[in-house]
Design a protein around this motif. Structure first.
Motif, short mmCIF file in Angstrom:
data_model
loop_
_atom_site.label_atom_id
_atom_site.label_comp_id
_atom_site.label_asym_id
_atom_site.label_seq_id
_atom_site.Cartn_x
_atom_site.Cartn_y
_atom_site.Cartn_z
N ARG A 101 0.81 -1.34 -0.06
CA ARG A 101 0.62 0.16 -0.27
C ARG A 101 1.02 1.36 0.19
O ARG A 101 0.49 2.25 -1.29
CB ARG A 101 -1.20 -0.33 1.25
CG ARG A 101 -1.85 0.73 1.37
CD ARG A 101 -2.84 1.68 2.74
NE ARG A 101 -3.83 1.84 2.67
CZ ARG A 101 -4.47 2.06 2.94
NH1 ARG A 101 -4.89 1.20 4.54
NH2 ARG A 101 -6.44 3.13 2.75
N HIS A 102 2.18 1.32 0.53
CA HIS A 102 2.87 2.13 1.11
C HIS A 102 3.78 3.13 -0.72
O HIS A 102 4.14 4.32 -0.94
CB HIS A 102 3.61 2.02 1.77
CG HIS A 102 4.62 4.17 2.10
ND1 HIS A 102 3.90 4.54 2.96
CD2 HIS A 102 5.92 3.28 2.03
CE1 HIS A 102 5.85 5.78 3.13
NE2 HIS A 102 6.17 4.69 2.26
N ALA A 103 4.09 1.59 -1.19
CA ALA A 103 4.75 1.71 -1.83
C ALA A 103 4.35 2.03 -3.64
O ALA A 103 4.58 2.74 -4.44
CB ALA A 103 5.53 0.62 -2.63
N GLY A 104 3.12 1.25 -3.38
CA GLY A 104 2.20 1.49 -4.39
C GLY A 104 2.00 3.03 -5.25
O GLY A 104 1.93 4.18 -3.78
N ALA A 105 1.32 3.93 -5.39
CA ALA A 105 0.95 4.76 -6.52
C ALA A 105 -1.06 5.06 -5.68
O ALA A 105 -0.23 6.47 -5.19
CB ALA A 105 1.08 4.55 -7.73
N ARG A 140 11.79 0.20 -18.28
CA ARG A 140 12.06 -0.86 -19.07
C ARG A 140 10.75 -1.79 -18.85
O ARG A 140 10.31 -1.90 -17.37
CB ARG A 140 13.73 -2.00 -18.98
CG ARG A 140 13.82 -2.09 -17.15
CD ARG A 140 14.95 -3.00 -16.94
NE ARG A 140 14.73 -3.61 -15.60
CZ ARG A 140 15.49 -4.33 -15.35
NH1 ARG A 140 16.86 -4.71 -15.61
NH2 ARG A 140 15.68 -4.75 -14.31
N THR A 141 10.48 -3.23 -19.61
CA THR A 141 9.67 -4.27 -19.33
C THR A 141 10.95 -5.64 -19.04
O THR A 141 11.40 -5.36 -19.21
CB THR A 141 8.95 -4.56 -20.82
OG1 THR A 141 8.21 -3.16 -21.58
CG2 THR A 141 8.08 -5.40 -20.61
N THR A 142 9.64 -5.82 -17.93
CA THR A 142 10.32 -6.56 -17.15
C THR A 142 9.45 -8.10 -16.55
O THR A 142 7.91 -7.65 -16.32
CB THR A 142 11.37 -6.37 -16.18
OG1 THR A 142 11.79 -7.97 -15.62
CG2 THR A 142 11.02 -5.87 -14.90
N LEU A 143 9.47 -8.91 -16.70
CA LEU A 143 9.07 -10.43 -15.83
C LEU A 143 9.41 -10.50 -14.68
O LEU A 143 10.26 -10.09 -14.33
CB LEU A 143 9.19 -11.68 -16.56
CG LEU A 143 8.28 -12.03 -17.87
CD1 LEU A 143 8.99 -13.48 -18.37
CD2 LEU A 143 6.93 -11.70 -17.58
N VAL A 144 8.46 -9.93 -13.71
CA VAL A 144 8.68 -10.06 -12.26
C VAL A 144 7.34 -12.18 -11.48
O VAL A 144 6.71 -12.41 -12.07
CB VAL A 144 7.76 -9.13 -11.24
CG1 VAL A 144 8.40 -7.61 -11.48
CG2 VAL A 144 6.32 -8.79 -11.64
N ARG A 145 7.91 -12.01 -10.77
CA ARG A 145 7.67 -14.02 -10.44
C ARG A 145 7.47 -14.02 -8.81
O ARG A 145 7.02 -14.82 -8.03
CB ARG A 145 8.89 -15.18 -11.10
CG ARG A 145 8.33 -14.65 -12.42
CD ARG A 145 9.41 -16.01 -12.95
NE ARG A 145 8.56 -17.06 -13.56
CZ ARG A 145 8.83 -18.38 -13.73
NH1 ARG A 145 10.13 -18.36 -13.69
NH2 ARG A 145 7.63 -19.24 -13.52
N ASP A 146 8.15 -13.23 -7.62
CA ASP A 146 7.52 -12.61 -6.76
C ASP A 146 7.59 -11.37 -5.65
O ASP A 146 7.06 -10.65 -6.45
CB ASP A 146 8.87 -14.02 -5.73
CG ASP A 146 10.47 -12.87 -6.45
OD1 ASP A 146 9.83 -11.49 -6.95
OD2 ASP A 146 11.26 -13.57 -5.84
N GLY A 149 9.63 -8.80 -7.02
CA GLY A 149 9.77 -8.00 -8.20
C GLY A 149 8.57 -7.09 -7.67
O GLY A 149 9.26 -6.26 -8.98
N VAL A 150 7.21 -7.08 -7.40
CA VAL A 150 6.25 -6.92 -7.51
C VAL A 150 6.08 -5.31 -6.81
O VAL A 150 6.49 -4.67 -6.89
CB VAL A 150 5.30 -6.82 -7.07
CG1 VAL A 150 3.84 -6.28 -6.79
CG2 VAL A 150 4.78 -8.51 -7.82
N LEU A 151 7.18 -5.20 -5.45
CA LEU A 151 7.60 -3.76 -4.56
C LEU A 151 8.61 -3.01 -5.37
O LEU A 151 8.41 -1.87 -5.69
CB LEU A 151 8.40 -4.98 -3.65
CG LEU A 151 7.37 -4.83 -2.47
CD1 LEU A 151 8.20 -5.23 -1.17
CD2 LEU A 151 6.29 -3.29 -1.71
N ALA A 152 9.74 -4.03 -6.39
CA ALA A 152 10.15 -3.16 -7.08
C ALA A 152 9.57 -2.63 -7.99
O ALA A 152 9.94 -1.20 -8.33
CB ALA A 152 11.46 -4.29 -7.70
N ALA A 153 8.46 -2.92 -8.59
CA ALA A 153 8.26 -2.13 -9.64
C ALA A 153 6.66 -1.36 -9.45
O ALA A 153 6.31 -0.69 -10.01
CB ALA A 153 7.24 -3.46 -10.73
#
Length: 418
Positions: A101-105, A140-146, A149-153
Motif C-alpha cells: 500500500r505504501h509503495a504503490g501509487a 524497462r519492461t520485465t517479468l516479475v515472479r515474486d 519483483g512486485v515491490l520493485a516495480a
C-alpha cells in the motif's frame, strides 16, 4: 550496412507519423519484430523504426491493432457508461499488505492483485514496467515472479514505455502471464491476441490503470532540474509512491535526495510534456483490461482532488467476468480490502478523465478540419460524452486544439536506419 527494400514503409505507420499519433505501445514491433524496433526520438518518446516492408498480412493486422490508427470497444451486454466505458462493478479499497500500500501509487491495489495472481498460481509471471537501472528516469519492461519483483516495480512511471515490443520473446514457454499496461498498451494487446490464439492463451490476464498521458523523458529531466539537480547525476528516481500521492524523488550520485510534490511534478511540469496522441485519447480508463486501478482521490467542496499525503486508496473497476472473479478471489484471500463504489461519484474524483472525454469530440473535429489524421474510434461514446460536457466545453477544446495544431510542426515520416 543494412540493405533496404525500395519502399519499406508501412502505409499505416506513415499515417501515424503524419498525425503524430503514436502512443509508443510497441504493438507494431510485437507484430513484426524483425522489421520494426522501438527507439527514442529527440524528446525521448519511443517510436517505431522500420527496416523492411511489412507483408500484406502484417499490414492488415497493423491496421487492426495500432492505437494510433484507431480503437474499437464492444460493450457486449455490459453497462456502458459514456465516460467510463463498459464495466461490471466498481470498488474502492487498498492493498491489505502495508508495504504494498505504501509503495504503490494509489493504495497498492494493482500491486496487491499482481502478487495474488502469482501466489495463487493463477499466473506464473507478470509483465510490468519498472525503472531502468541504466537510465533511472526511463523505463524497462520485465517479468516479475515474486513479492520482491512486485515491490520493485510498484509506483507510477511517468515516462515512455513500450511493453509490447519484444513481447513474444519475453514470454516463458508454456507459462501463463499477466500483462500490466497503459490503456493503449492493453487495447493493442487485445487486438493482437484476437489474431493469435496462442498469445491470448499465454497471457490470460490483462490489468491496467487510469492514464492521463505519457510525458517525454525531457519532462522528467525538467523535474530534476526544478529540484536543483543535474539529471546526469540521478542514480535512482521515483515519479510517485512511498505514500499517497507520493513525492517525486531523485537520489543523486552523492547520496543526497531531492523531492517534489505530486501537484508540482505532474501538475506543473510533466503534464506539459505529454505526447500529442494522449491529448486525443478516447480511452484513458483501460476499457480493454480485465481489471483497472486508479486513484480514488479525496475531493474538496468544489469536487477537485486533494493531494495532501495520506494512506492510499484505489479505485478498482472490474470490466470483465474474469476481472470480477479475480477481484473476489483477492478479497477472499485477504489481499485486497475493498467495498462497492458508486459510479456516480467517479466524475468528481477523476476530473481530468471527465473533462478530456467530454471535450474530445471538439479536439478531433479541429484536427479533422485542418486535414490532420486522427484515430478512428468506434464504440467509445464520444457524442454522448460531448453532450454531457455541453457546447461550451466542446467549443473550448476545438479552439484549443486548433491553435495547438497550427503552432505545431508536422513530424517527419520515420526513415530507415543503416
Amino acid at each position: 550496412m543494412q540493405t533496404l527494400m525500395p519502399d519499406p514503409f508501412s502505409p499505416g505507420l506513415a499515417r501515424v507519423a503524419r498525425g503524430d499519433l503514436c502512443s509508443g505501445c510497441g504493438g507494431c514491433a510485437a507484430l513484426a519484430p524483425d522489421r520494426i524496433a522501438m527507439a527514442p526520438d529527440a524528446a525521448g518518446f519511443l517510436r517505431p523504426v522500420q527496416s523492411a516492408a511489412l507483408d500484406p498480412a502484417q499490414e492488415a493486422v497493423l491496421t487492426q491493432i495500432c492505437p494510433g490508427l484507431g480503437q474499437t470497444v464492444v460493450a457486449g451486454g455490459r453497462p456502458d457508461h459514456p465516460l467510463w466505458g463498459p464495466f461490471l462493478a466498481m470498488s474502492k479499497g487498498h492493498a491489505a499488505d502495508p508495504a504494498l500500500r505504501h509503495a504503490g501509487a494509489s493504495g497498492g491495489g494493482l500491486s496487491a492483485m499482481a502478487l495474488w495472481l502469482l501466489d495463487s498460481g493463477t499466473v506464473d509471471a507478470v509483465l510490468v514496467t519498472e525503472a531502468d537501472p541504466d537510465n533511472p528516469l526511463g523505463n524497462r519492461t520485465t517479468l516479475v515472479r515474486d513479492r520482491a519483483g512486485v515491490l520493485a516495480a510498484a509506483g507510477s512511471r511517468y515516462a515512455p514505455a513500450s511493453p509490447l515490443a519484444g513481447l513474444r520473446a519475453r514470454l516463458i514457454p508454456g507459462a501463463r502471464h499477466a500483462l500490466v499496461g497503459k490503456p493503449c498498451d492493453v487495447a493493442a494487446f487485445r487486438a493482437l491476441a484476437a489474431q493469435d490464439p496462442a498469445l491470448a492463451q499465454a497471457v490470460p490476464v490483462v490489468l491496467s490503470f487510469f492514464c492521463a498521458g505519457t510525458p517525454s523523458l525531457t519532462g522528467a529531466r525538467r523535474v530534476v532540474e526544478r529540484m536543483g539537480a543535474d539529471p546526469a547525476a540521478v542514480r535512482a528516481f521515483r515519479y510517485r509512491g512511498m505514500g499517497w500521492p507520493g513525492l517525486a524523488s531523485a537520489t543523486l550520485a552523492d547520496g543526497t535526495v531531492r523531492q517534489m510534490s505530486y501537484a508540482e511534478s505532474w501538475g506543473k511540469v510533466l503534464s506539459a510534456h505529454v505526447q500529442h496522441r494522449c491529448r486525443i485519447c478516447a480511452d484513458g480508463t483501460g476499457t480493454a483490461a480485465d481489471l483497472v486501478f486508479a486513484d480514488a482521490w479525496e475531493a474538496d467542496a468544489d469536487g477537485y482532488p486533494l493531494f495532501e499525503e495520506a494512506e492510499g486508496e484505489s479505485l478498482i473497476v472490474a470490466r470483465t467476468a474474469l476481472g470480477a472473479d479475480l477481484l473476489a478471489g483477492a478479497r477472499a484471500a485477504g489481499r485486497l480490502v475493498a467495498s462497492p463504489f458508486d459510479p456516480a461519484g467517479l466524475a468528481a474524483i477523476q476530473p481530468g478523465q471527465r473533462s478530456r472525454r467530454q471535450g474530445l469530440l471538439g479536439r478531433l473535429a479541429a484536427l479533422w478540419l485542418l486535414g490532420r489524421p486522427v484515430p478512428r474510434y468506434r464504440g467509445l461514446g464520444l457524442r454522448a460524452a460531448a453532450r454531457q460536457g455541453g457546447l461550451r466545453v466542446v467549443w473550448r477544446n476545438f479552439l484549443g486544439m486548433a491553435r495547438r495544431a497550427l503552432r505545431r510542426r508536422r513530424p517527419a515520416a520515420p526513415r530507415p536506419q543503416d
